[in-house]
Structure formats: C-alpha cells, structure tokens
Design a protein around this motif. Structure first.
Motif, short mmCIF file in Angstrom:
data_model
loop_
_atom_site.label_atom_id
_atom_site.label_comp_id
_atom_site.label_asym_id
_atom_site.label_seq_id
_atom_site.Cartn_x
_atom_site.Cartn_y
_atom_site.Cartn_z
N LEU A 119 0.82 -1.22 0.00
CA LEU A 119 0.00 0.00 0.00
C LEU A 119 0.85 1.27 0.00
N ARG A 120 2.03 1.18 0.60
CA ARG A 120 2.93 2.35 0.63
C ARG A 120 3.88 2.39 -0.58
N GLY A 121 3.88 1.33 -1.39
CA GLY A 121 4.79 1.29 -2.54
C GLY A 121 6.24 1.22 -2.12
N LEU A 122 6.51 0.52 -1.02
CA LEU A 122 7.86 0.53 -0.46
C LEU A 122 8.88 -0.19 -1.35
N VAL A 123 8.44 -1.20 -2.09
CA VAL A 123 9.39 -1.94 -2.93
C VAL A 123 9.96 -1.04 -4.03
N SER A 124 9.06 -0.37 -4.75
CA SER A 124 9.54 0.50 -5.84
C SER A 124 10.33 1.68 -5.29
N LYS A 125 9.92 2.22 -4.15
CA LYS A 125 10.66 3.35 -3.55
C LYS A 125 12.04 2.91 -3.10
N SER A 126 12.13 1.74 -2.47
CA SER A 126 13.44 1.23 -2.03
C SER A 126 14.36 1.00 -3.23
N ALA A 128 14.22 2.46 -6.10
CA ALA A 128 14.60 3.76 -6.68
C ALA A 128 15.75 4.39 -5.91
N VAL A 129 15.71 4.32 -4.58
CA VAL A 129 16.79 4.88 -3.77
C VAL A 129 18.08 4.12 -4.03
N HIS A 130 17.98 2.80 -4.15
CA HIS A 130 19.17 2.01 -4.47
C HIS A 130 19.77 2.41 -5.82
N ARG A 131 18.90 2.82 -6.73
CA ARG A 131 19.39 3.21 -8.06
C ARG A 131 19.92 4.64 -8.10
N GLY A 132 19.78 5.38 -6.98
CA GLY A 132 20.35 6.71 -6.93
C GLY A 132 19.37 7.85 -7.07
N THR A 133 18.06 7.58 -7.04
CA THR A 133 17.07 8.65 -7.09
C THR A 133 16.41 8.81 -5.72
N TRP A 134 15.55 9.84 -5.61
CA TRP A 134 14.98 10.18 -4.31
C TRP A 134 13.48 10.49 -4.49
N PRO A 135 12.62 9.46 -4.64
CA PRO A 135 11.20 9.68 -4.97
C PRO A 135 10.36 10.03 -3.74
N LYS A 136 10.65 11.19 -3.13
CA LYS A 136 9.91 11.61 -1.93
C LYS A 136 8.59 12.24 -2.36
N GLN A 137 7.50 11.43 -2.24
CA GLN A 137 6.18 11.91 -2.62
C GLN A 137 5.12 11.03 -1.98
N ALA A 138 3.91 11.55 -1.83
CA ALA A 138 2.80 10.80 -1.24
C ALA A 138 1.96 10.08 -2.29
N ARG A 139 2.12 10.46 -3.55
CA ARG A 139 1.30 9.85 -4.60
C ARG A 139 1.51 8.34 -4.65
N GLY A 140 0.39 7.58 -4.63
CA GLY A 140 0.46 6.12 -4.69
C GLY A 140 0.72 5.45 -3.36
#
Length: 404
Positions: A119-126, A128-140
């Motif tokens: 529900l928090r989309g933690l897999v895709s966010k994790s 993305a951070v490992h790949r060097g980006t910073w997807p700080k957002q509430a969407r999704g």
C-alpha cells in the motif's frame, strides 16, 4: 521393536529441537540432514530408516513410497502435505503427520508486513533509492487503516490474519466454502466474486485441492478493484502467474506479494523463473511464510510429539490420512496395531479367532478412513505372541505391529 531400535531421519534442516525431543523420548537413532533428497538418494535413505521427517521440497511420490513400504510414519514439518502421496501412504498403512497450527502466526505477520509495504509502494521506492534517485512523494502511498481486506479461506491462518488486520483499522471480509464463525468484526460474504469486487487487498489462505487450482485467473483479477493488490502465501497452483503478470503490467493491479509458486527452485542456489521477476511493486519471497525461528521450533516439537505418540502408543491423532485413535495405555497388557482394508467382517473375524484361542481383549478401538481400517487392541501379556500370530493371517490385513 523398542524405541532405541527405531531409526529416524529428518531432512531439510528441520529444527534441532525435534532431535532433542525425540531423544528425550528414548529414540537414540535420529539423523538430521540439512538438504532435501532427490528420488534415487531418497529411496536409498528410506531403505535405511523407519520414520522420515521432511519439509516442502522432498517429494514422497507413489514410486518412492512403494519402495519403502516398511516405513512406520511420515512427518511433514510444515502445514501442507501435498509433497506426499497421502493416498499411497494410506494404502501402505503409513500415517502422515503435519503441523497445521505452529506457523500460523508467522504467515499472518508476513502478510501484514506485505499489506503495508504494497500500500505504501515501499518496494519500488526502495529500489529507486538504491538506483540513486529520491522519490519523496505521497502519490500512490496509502494507509492500511480504512481499507478492506478480503481473505479467501478463513482457516487457522486466515482467521489470525483477520484479527491482526482489524488491529490496523482494516475492514475484513472473507470467503470460505463452509460457513465459519467470524472473529472480531469480520464478515463472511457469499461468493468469491463479491469479495473480489469489494476488497482493496485480497489475500489467499486455501489448501491445495483440485478445487483451488487456478482459483485466480484473468477473470478474477479483473473483477478486483483497479489499484488493488493481491497476496498469495497459500499454494503456488492457486494463481495463474502469467495472468497476474499481465494484470500488473496493465496497471489494473497496483501490486502483488507472492511467496509460493507453481514451480519452485529445488535449491537455494537456483534462480526463480517467473514473469513476475523485475516488475515494480511486486514482492517475491522464497516460500518463507512459515520460516521464522519461532515457527520452526514449534513445528519441530509438534511433529516430534506426534511421532513419539504413534511409535509408543499407536496414537494417530493429527494424522491426515489415518483414522484418529488415542487409546490410553493399560498395565499388564501388550498392544497390537492392525491396519487393514476397509471391508465388512474384519473385526468380527479377529474377535472370533481370539475367542477360539482364549485370548482376552483388555481394550479395543477401531476406526476407518477411506480405504483402510485401523485397530488398536490391548491383550493380556501372556496372550501377545499368539494374538500376533493369529491377527497376521486375517484376510485384508495390510500390516501388523506389536508395540509393547
């Protein structure tokens, strides 16, 4: 054969407290192996032992079991028994035990973890951070509170998951093929389609049966709410994986967590081959729903106790393919176990023979299940050898054992 002569092998790194419990019960010949065995090696091992303990990888097929008809008992140190041909084991007079309750909490906790992560989309966010980006957002990203959890199969795990989910503030509905008393505020719905249409999260907790094969196909996936998520910690054959992958790629489903697969790697070094690999917001775990130290310790004790009770007393409570009998021990008697084909007249024939030979029966319990009958009988010590000789010749006998 006394306990010290019974040979036991435990495969697949079963928890060591099973060994400890068995040895405390008087079984001195207990071998612990950390791997599963393939057919040839498994057959060789079965030729050496009287009792075998396995987890989910070892396959006790008809061909394997028919080469080991001397086996006294099989223990599945897990919930399921689909890795064993239980019908063949029954036909050969071998009870199969499992541990249907000991890892209930572990599976339920994993599902709760996956609900929040999806529900928090933690897999895709994790990732993305490992790949060097910073997807700080509430969407999704959503809270579990207020969402509807649909549980398919309201057994031991489904019911406990229900309680944990309610503590998060989720609304719980469930579907089962039989009417089940709900825990907490959960509500049973009449049909699977109704559950799918109402749920934000769907979690499967059904056994492996012909009726649960391909339970979730493209049809069921597209009956689910757009943006909902699917969790399967039940059996790999329940979900058509190709259909699930398509529903995820089309973004009809927002995510999935899969712990069991139709075909799983045979070793820890083999890679999973699945169309779900690499998809965003998909949690793939290696069949570890019940793999916590607490669960494995409890399973070790549960199945070891069932082994001990069967070898010592002939007790079959908890056997999935045998009539369940628990006859208390009696002083100054010997106990006979008689497994026979389920046909009329067997008990009458035994009693008539015993009467002819003046054999006194101190206690007797007979139940049938499927194709077999199971008779546990105590006779006076002085009559034991004659009784054993007579009962062996009864028409329909599968196997006989003198316990003590």
């Amino acid at each position: 054969m006394n306990n010290k002569q019974v040979r036991i092998a435990l495969l697949e790194n079963i928890h060591t407290n099973a060994v400890t419990a068995l040895k405390q019960s008087g079984f001195s010949d207990v071998e612990l192996l950390d791997t599963a065995l393939e057919e040839e090696a498994l057959a060789a091992k079965l030729a050496e032992v009287d009792v075998i303990g396995i987890r989910s990888r070892t396959q006790l097929t008809q061909a394997v079991l028919e080469k080991a008809s001397h086996l006294k008992a099989i223990g599945c140190f897990c919930i399921g028994t689909n890795q064993v041909d239980v019908d063949t084991a029954q036909r050969l007079g071998i009870p199969v035990f499992n541990a249907p309750y000991s890892n209930t909490r572990s599976v339920a906790e994993l599902v709760i973890c996956e609900i929040i992560a999806l529900l928090r989309g933690l897999v895709s966010k994790s990732n993305a951070v490992h790949r060097g980006t910073w997807p700080k957002q509430a969407r999704g990203a959503y809270e579990a509170r207020g969402k509807t959890l649909g549980i398919i199969g309201y057994g031991n795990i489904g019911a406990q998951l229900s309680v944990l989910a309610e503590s998060l503030g989720m609304k719980v509905i469930y579907h089962d093929i039989v009417t089940k008393l709900p825990l907490g505020n959960a509500k049973q719905v009449e049909g699977l389609d109704e559950l799918l249409a109402q749920s934000d999260v769907v979690s499967l907790h059904v056994p492996q049966l012909p009726s649960t094969k391909d339970l979730i196909t493209a049809r069921e996936l597209y009956l689910m709410r757009k943006g909902s998520v699917l969790i399967n910690a039940a059996r790999g054959h329940c979900v058509v994986i190709d259909d699930l992958a398509e529903a995820l790629r089309s973004e009809h489903l927002a995510g999935a967590a899969i712990d069991v697969f139709p075909t799983e790697p045979k070793s820890n070094t083999e890679a999973l081959d699945s169309p779900l690999c690499g998809l965003e917001n998909v949690i793939l775990t290696p069949h570890v729903g019940g793999s916590t130290m607490e669960a494995q310790a409890n399973i070790g004790l549960e199945v070891a106790e069932k082994f001990s009770q069967f070898i010592d007393k002939g007790t079959t409570v908890g056997a999935v393919n045998f009539p369940e009998i628990a006859l208390p021990k009696r002083d100054d008697t010997h106990r006979l176990l008689h497994v026979h084909h389920n046909r009329p007249g067997v008990l009458s024939a035994i009693n008539q023979l015993f009467a002819v030979h003046n054999i006194n029966i101190a206690a007797q319990s007979l139940l049938t299940k499927g194709e077999i009958g199971y008779l546990v009988m105590d006779v006076d010590q002085s009559d034991a050898e004659v009784a054993l000789e007579q009962i062996r010749g009864i028409d329909g006998t599968i196997r006989v054992r003198l316990l003590y």
